[in-house]
Write a protein that holds these residues in place. Structure first.
Motif, PDB file in Angstrom:
ATOM      1  N   ASP A  66       0.832  -1.209   0.000  1.00  7.58           N
ATOM      2  CA  ASP A  66       0.000   0.000   0.000  1.00  7.58           C
ATOM      3  C   ASP A  66       0.864   1.256   0.000  1.00  7.58           C
ATOM      4  OD1 ASP A  66      -2.190  -1.684   0.148  1.00  7.58           O
ATOM      5  OD2 ASP A  66      -2.347  -1.510   2.327  1.00  7.58           O
ATOM      6  N   LEU A  67       1.897   1.246   0.824  1.00  7.27           N
ATOM      7  CA  LEU A  67       2.785   2.412   0.896  1.00  7.27           C
ATOM      8  C   LEU A  67       3.536   2.615  -0.416  1.00  7.27           C
ATOM      9  CD1 LEU A  67       4.195   2.003   4.509  1.00  7.27           C
ATOM     10  CD2 LEU A  67       2.449   3.589   3.718  1.00  7.27           C
TER      11      LEU A  67
ATOM     12  N   ASN B 237       4.713  11.910  -0.402  1.00 11.57           N
ATOM     13  CA  ASN B 237       6.095  12.050   0.074  1.00 11.57           C
ATOM     14  C   ASN B 237       6.288  11.236   1.363  1.00 11.57           C
ATOM     15  OD1 ASN B 237       5.267  13.631   2.317  1.00 11.57           O
ATOM     16  ND2 ASN B 237       5.282  15.476   1.051  1.00 11.57           N
ATOM     17  N   PRO B 238       7.539  11.057   1.812  1.00 12.34           N
ATOM     18  CA  PRO B 238       7.790  10.223   3.004  1.00 12.34           C
ATOM     19  C   PRO B 238       7.070  10.706   4.262  1.00 12.34           C
ATOM     20  CG  PRO B 238       9.826  10.540   1.807  1.00 12.34           C
ATOM     21  CD  PRO B 238       8.794  11.414   1.147  1.00 12.34           C
TER      22      PRO B 238
ATOM     23  N   ILE C  83       0.335   8.535   7.327  1.00 15.56           N
ATOM     24  CA  ILE C  83      -0.663   7.504   7.014  1.00 15.56           C
ATOM     25  C   ILE C  83      -0.435   6.270   7.884  1.00 15.56           C
ATOM     26  CG2 ILE C  83      -1.376   5.871   5.211  1.00 15.56           C
ATOM     27  CD1 ILE C  83      -0.924   8.188   3.189  1.00 15.56           C
ATOM     28  N   SER C  84       0.821   5.888   8.068  1.00 20.01           N
ATOM     29  CA  SER C  84       1.141   4.722   8.899  1.00 20.01           C
ATOM     30  C   SER C  84       0.714   4.938  10.346  1.00 20.01           C
ATOM     31  CB  SER C  84       2.635   4.425   8.843  1.00 20.01           C
ATOM     32  OG  SER C  84       3.020   4.094   7.543  1.00 20.01           O
ATOM     33  N   VAL C  85       0.987   6.124  10.878  1.00 23.82           N
ATOM     34  CA  VAL C  85       0.606   6.435  12.264  1.00 23.82           C
ATOM     35  C   VAL C  85      -0.916   6.426  12.408  1.00 23.82           C
ATOM     36  CG1 VAL C  85       0.617   8.240  14.024  1.00 23.82           C
ATOM     37  CG2 VAL C  85       2.711   7.696  12.797  1.00 23.82           C
TER      38      VAL C  85
ATOM     39  N   THR D 160       3.248   0.725  14.118  1.00 28.64           N
ATOM     40  CA  THR D 160       2.944   0.828  12.688  1.00 28.64           C
ATOM     41  C   THR D 160       3.939   1.735  11.993  1.00 28.64           C
ATOM     42  OG1 THR D 160       0.619   0.547  13.220  1.00 28.64           O
ATOM     43  CG2 THR D 160       1.128   1.306  11.027  1.00 28.64           C
ATOM     44  N   MET D 161       4.277   2.838  12.626  1.00 31.67           N
ATOM     45  CA  MET D 161       5.238   3.763  12.032  1.00 31.67           C
ATOM     46  C   MET D 161       6.613   3.093  11.898  1.00 31.67           C
ATOM     47  SD  MET D 161       6.584   7.463  13.331  1.00 31.67           S
ATOM     48  CE  MET D 161       7.595   6.745  14.591  1.00 31.67           C
TER      49      MET D 161
END
Length: 162
Positions: A64-65, A74-75, A81-83, A143-144
């Motif tokens: 997904d990432l 961007n990073p 999004i992960s957090v 997750t991060m």
């Protein structure tokens, strides 16, 4: 959380109901810490299992990432999004657990209905706040951290890998 929350709500609801029964005086229930002492091994095994499962699922989100990165994220956006993903998953789990715990309390109160003719439920809000907020924070951080290696890798290389 459901195990301890269910025990707390059942014990507290039973205590309130038993104190309303004529002829029974001053019934008390165990506190949260005493419940943890009795079930520390089960809680530890459950915690390790949940964290391991969560880390495996979070690692599967690398695809997904990579796709979001190709789409132009961007990073910093991918990290955000992960957090948020970890926060949403953990918060949803805690809400479902709280609902199940409330159902245990309702069932306990219904058992005492013939004796006391009232549905007094004592929900352990403090327990869910004390345990829930750190769980949400740890889930977001996990997750991060599991997404960091995917952010360092080229998304094209990730998609081309077998």
């Amino acid at each position: 959380m459901f195990l301890v929350g269910g025990l707390l709500i059942a014990g507290s609801t039973s205590t309130v109901a038993m104190n309303k029964v004529p002829g029974i005086a001053n019934v008390t229930s165990n506190r949260t810490l005493e419940s943890f002492y009795g079930f520390w091994a089960a809680l530890l095994v459950a915690l390790v299992g949940v964290i391991t499962g969560f880390a495996i699922v979070a690692r599967d989100r690398d695809l997904d990432l990579a796709l979001l990165s190709i789409a132009g994220a961007n990073p910093q956006q991918l990290t955000g999004i992960s957090v948020l993903d970890g926060t949403i998953v953990m918060t949803t789990g805690i809400i479902i657990t709280a609902g199940g715990t409330g159902l245990v309390g309702l069932c306990t109160a219904m058992v005492y209905w013939p004796l006391v003719r009232s549905l007094s439920i004592v929900f352990p809000c403090q327990f869910f706040l004390i345990c829930g907020l750190p769980i949400i924070a740890v889930g977001s951080l996990a997750t991060m951290l599991t997404a960091r290696p995917a952010l360092r890798r080229s998304p094209i290389a990730f998609l081309q890998a077998p």
